[in-house]
Design an enzyme around this catalytic site. Structure first.
Site, PDB file in Angstrom:
ATOM      1  N   GLY A  46       0.838  -1.190   0.000  1.00 24.19           N
ATOM      2  CA  GLY A  46       0.000   0.000   0.000  1.00 24.19           C
ATOM      3  C   GLY A  46       0.871   1.237   0.000  1.00 24.19           C
ATOM      4  N   GLN A  51       3.232   9.879   1.272  1.00 19.53           N
ATOM      5  CA  GLN A  51       4.485   9.112   1.379  1.00 19.53           C
ATOM      6  C   GLN A  51       5.436   9.418   0.226  1.00 19.53           C
ATOM      7  OE1 GLN A  51       2.308   5.114   2.136  1.00 19.53           O
ATOM      8  NE2 GLN A  51       4.209   4.947   3.261  1.00 19.53           N
ATOM      9  N   CYS A  88       6.090   0.182   7.521  1.00 22.13           N
ATOM     10  CA  CYS A  88       5.731   1.283   6.625  1.00 22.13           C
ATOM     11  C   CYS A  88       6.964   1.661   5.820  1.00 22.13           C
ATOM     12  CB  CYS A  88       5.251   2.476   7.456  1.00 22.13           C
ATOM     13  SG  CYS A  88       4.717   3.865   6.459  1.00 22.13           S
ATOM     14  N   LEU A  89       6.756   1.959   4.556  1.00 23.90           N
ATOM     15  CA  LEU A  89       7.882   2.336   3.702  1.00 23.90           C
ATOM     16  C   LEU A  89       8.564   3.616   4.192  1.00 23.90           C
ATOM     17  CD1 LEU A  89       6.306   1.534   0.225  1.00 23.90           C
ATOM     18  CD2 LEU A  89       8.018   0.207   1.446  1.00 23.90           C
ATOM     19  N   HIS A 130      -4.492   1.813   7.635  1.00 26.65           N
ATOM     20  CA  HIS A 130      -3.118   2.333   7.683  1.00 26.65           C
ATOM     21  C   HIS A 130      -2.929   3.442   6.642  1.00 26.65           C
ATOM     22  CE1 HIS A 130       1.441   1.488   7.918  1.00 26.65           C
ATOM     23  NE2 HIS A 130       1.316   2.296   6.881  1.00 26.65           N
ATOM     24  N   GLU A 131      -3.407   3.184   5.415  1.00 26.95           N
ATOM     25  CA  GLU A 131      -3.213   4.181   4.340  1.00 26.95           C
ATOM     26  C   GLU A 131      -4.059   5.424   4.572  1.00 26.95           C
ATOM     27  OE1 GLU A 131      -0.714   3.740   2.665  1.00 26.95           O
ATOM     28  OE2 GLU A 131      -0.466   1.601   2.914  1.00 26.95           O
ATOM     29  N   HIS A 134      -2.492   7.798   6.906  1.00 24.45           N
ATOM     30  CA  HIS A 134      -1.457   8.657   6.306  1.00 24.45           C
ATOM     31  C   HIS A 134      -2.066   9.977   5.803  1.00 24.45           C
ATOM     32  CE1 HIS A 134       2.303   6.426   6.331  1.00 24.45           C
ATOM     33  NE2 HIS A 134       1.759   5.350   5.800  1.00 24.45           N
TER      34      HIS A 134
END
Ligand code: NI
Length: 164
Positions: A46, A51, A88-89, A130-131, A134
């Site tokens: 995702g 991000q 997370c990235l 989660h997304e 963000h």
């Protein structure tokens, strides 16, 4: 398509509330394609626009069941509780268990700007939450109740599907 630079925590871009998208322009379409490429290469399951440095309400997801694009996503219903170990990235090498709703209903727009609904359970429900977090300036470690459970890991040694 091109691979975008992923913003690393604690960059303040990750803390801003993102703006709604009023129109799916060619720029947005290009961004969607670039976000998928960036996510697949990472690899992750995702990615949210902030991000990659864009403070707009756009997320892309693929947990292996096909690509999902959501513009201006909104959780309209949620219930239950589950815990997945998340990463997370934007926080390379960090993972922790996060409690979230186990069922969500999400409304938004698809890549063509048409209204779309998703009903999700299990891991997809976690990834959606989660997304969407963000987009409101939240990262997963904000939701970890016991900070002693936040672990340093080496993602390089073993790709993890939880990087979202
Ligand atoms: Ni993330």
């Amino acid at each position: 398509m091109s691979i975008l630079k992923v913003i690393i925590y604690p960059n303040p871009i990750l803390r801003k509330k993102c703006k709604s998208i009023s129109k799916v322009t060619t720029e947005i379409t290009k961004l969607i394609n670039d976000m998928f490429e960036t996510m697949y290469v990472a690899p992750g399951v995702g990615l949210a626009a902030p991000q990659v440095g864009k403070n707009i309400r756009l997320i892309v997801i693929d947990i292996g069941q096909g690509p999902i694009v959501l513009i201006n996503p909104k959780i309209v219903k949620k219930s239950g509780q589950q815990t997945f170990t998340e990463g997370c990235l934007c926080l390379p090498g960090v993972e922790a268990p996060v409690d979230r709703a186990s069922y969500v209903e999400v409304k938004g727009l698809d890549k063509a700007g048409k209204p779309v609904d998703y009903i999700a359970e299990g891991f997809l429900a976690t990834v959606l939450q989660h997304e969407i977090d963000h987009l409101d300036g939240k990262v997963f470690i904000d939701r970890v109740k016991d900070t002693s459970l936040i672990k340093e890991v080496r993602f390089e040694s073993e790709p993890k599907e939880e990087r979202i």
